[in-house]
Design a protein around this motif. Structure first.
Motif, short mmCIF file in Angstrom:
data_model
loop_
_atom_site.label_atom_id
_atom_site.label_comp_id
_atom_site.label_asym_id
_atom_site.label_seq_id
_atom_site.Cartn_x
_atom_site.Cartn_y
_atom_site.Cartn_z
N ALA A 4 -29.10 -44.88 39.01
CA ALA A 4 -28.34 -44.42 37.82
C ALA A 4 -27.42 -43.27 38.19
CB ALA A 4 -29.30 -44.00 36.71
N SER A 5 -26.67 -43.45 39.28
CA SER A 5 -25.78 -42.40 39.80
C SER A 5 -24.32 -42.82 39.68
CB SER A 5 -26.08 -42.12 41.27
OG SER A 5 -27.42 -41.75 41.46
N GLU A 6 -23.46 -41.81 39.53
CA GLU A 6 -22.02 -42.03 39.57
C GLU A 6 -21.52 -41.71 40.98
OE1 GLU A 6 -20.00 -43.05 37.06
OE2 GLU A 6 -21.79 -43.33 35.81
N PRO A 7 -20.51 -42.45 41.48
CA PRO A 7 -19.98 -42.13 42.81
C PRO A 7 -19.31 -40.76 42.82
CG PRO A 7 -18.63 -43.81 41.72
CD PRO A 7 -19.84 -43.59 40.86
N LEU A 8 -19.54 -40.00 43.86
CA LEU A 8 -18.94 -38.67 44.02
C LEU A 8 -17.99 -38.67 45.20
CD1 LEU A 8 -22.15 -36.41 43.65
CD2 LEU A 8 -20.52 -37.03 41.85
N SER A 9 -17.05 -37.73 45.20
CA SER A 9 -16.23 -37.53 46.40
C SER A 9 -17.08 -36.83 47.46
CB SER A 9 -15.01 -36.66 46.06
OG SER A 9 -15.44 -35.32 45.80
N LEU A 10 -16.61 -36.85 48.69
CA LEU A 10 -17.36 -36.20 49.77
C LEU A 10 -17.53 -34.71 49.47
CD1 LEU A 10 -18.78 -36.44 52.50
CD2 LEU A 10 -16.56 -36.09 53.61
N GLU A 11 -16.48 -34.07 48.97
CA GLU A 11 -16.57 -32.64 48.65
C GLU A 11 -17.59 -32.39 47.54
OE1 GLU A 11 -16.62 -28.88 48.87
OE2 GLU A 11 -15.50 -30.07 50.35
N GLN A 12 -17.61 -33.25 46.53
CA GLN A 12 -18.62 -33.12 45.47
C GLN A 12 -20.03 -33.30 46.03
OE1 GLN A 12 -16.90 -36.19 42.95
NE2 GLN A 12 -16.47 -34.71 41.32
N GLU A 13 -20.17 -34.20 47.01
CA GLU A 13 -21.48 -34.44 47.63
C GLU A 13 -21.96 -33.19 48.37
OE1 GLU A 13 -23.86 -36.98 46.77
OE2 GLU A 13 -22.35 -38.41 47.46
N TYR A 14 -21.03 -32.49 49.06
CA TYR A 14 -21.38 -31.23 49.72
C TYR A 14 -21.81 -30.18 48.70
CZ TYR A 14 -19.87 -32.42 54.49
OH TYR A 14 -19.77 -32.97 55.74
#
Length: 209
Positions: free
Chosen positions: A41-51
């Protein structure tokens, strides 16, 4: 959660290590999968958001996260963490009125590792850590109704179904850790060794700040 930032839990199949910035690119790769987005139940994040997410999970007092590694590949420092990653396991201590309740999540992201006992051992090890180190006496797992394999695994670990949310298509399972359950859990994980991440892996013994 800072309490586990230097903690390694080593089992037979899996080794649990703290989630660091070195793990983010591989984790980000996993989470591009529509199947994993649906199951978690996750939304895709950008790499920067993941950091940013990794930093917040490390610093938040109510989230305990470990990356799940393949013990056989990782032991002896034969390969870097990111080459041995198979998933992650989380404990969320989000009930302000009951700090002894932990919501547990397990994700085996690598398809070739599913159905082989990696998720079960990682979950048992995280539960044991939660009971021994975080004072957890009750666990909950919230799982999508379609994820029958995960629901079945938690039931094998003595969890009972307590609620179904038809709006979110989610099942809630719960385990109250009685003395008998605690003994069983510690017996299931008596092979687990707790070690220092700095001593095992990180160059120059420097922790992330």
């Amino acid at each position: 959660m800072k309490i586990n930032q230097n903690t390694v839990l080593q089992g037979k199949r899996v080794t649990l290590v703290p989630y660091t910035s070195a793990h983010v690119p591989r984790y980000h790769e996993w989470m591009q999968s529509e199947e994993l987005q649906r199951l978690t139940a996750s939304e895709p994040l950008s790499l920067e958001q993941e950091y940013e997410m990794q930093r917040s999970w490390r610093d938040d007092a109510d989230k305990c996260t470990f990356i799940v590694l393949d013990t056989e590949r990782w032991s002896g420092q034969a390969c870097a963490d990111e080459d041995c990653m198979v998933g992650d396991v989380n404990l969320f201590l989000t009930d302000a009125e009951d700090p002894t309740l932990g919501e547990i999540e397990i994700m085996i992201a690598e398809p070739s590792y599913r159905g082989r006992g990696f998720g079960k051992e990682a979950t048992l090890m995280m539960m044991s850590y939660g009971v021994r180190n975080l004072g957890i006496t009750k666990f909950e797992a919230k799982i999508g109704q379609e994820n029958e394999a995960s629901i079945c695994m938690f039931k094998k670990l003595h969890f009972k179904e307590v609620a179904v949310n038809s709006v979110f298509q989610e099942v809630t399972l719960r385990l109250d850790v009685s003395d008998q359950e605690r003994r069983w859990l510690l017996e299931q994980t008596n092979h687990m060794e707790e070690k220092s991440y700095v001593e095992l892996k990180l160059p120059a013994g420097v922790l992330e700040t």
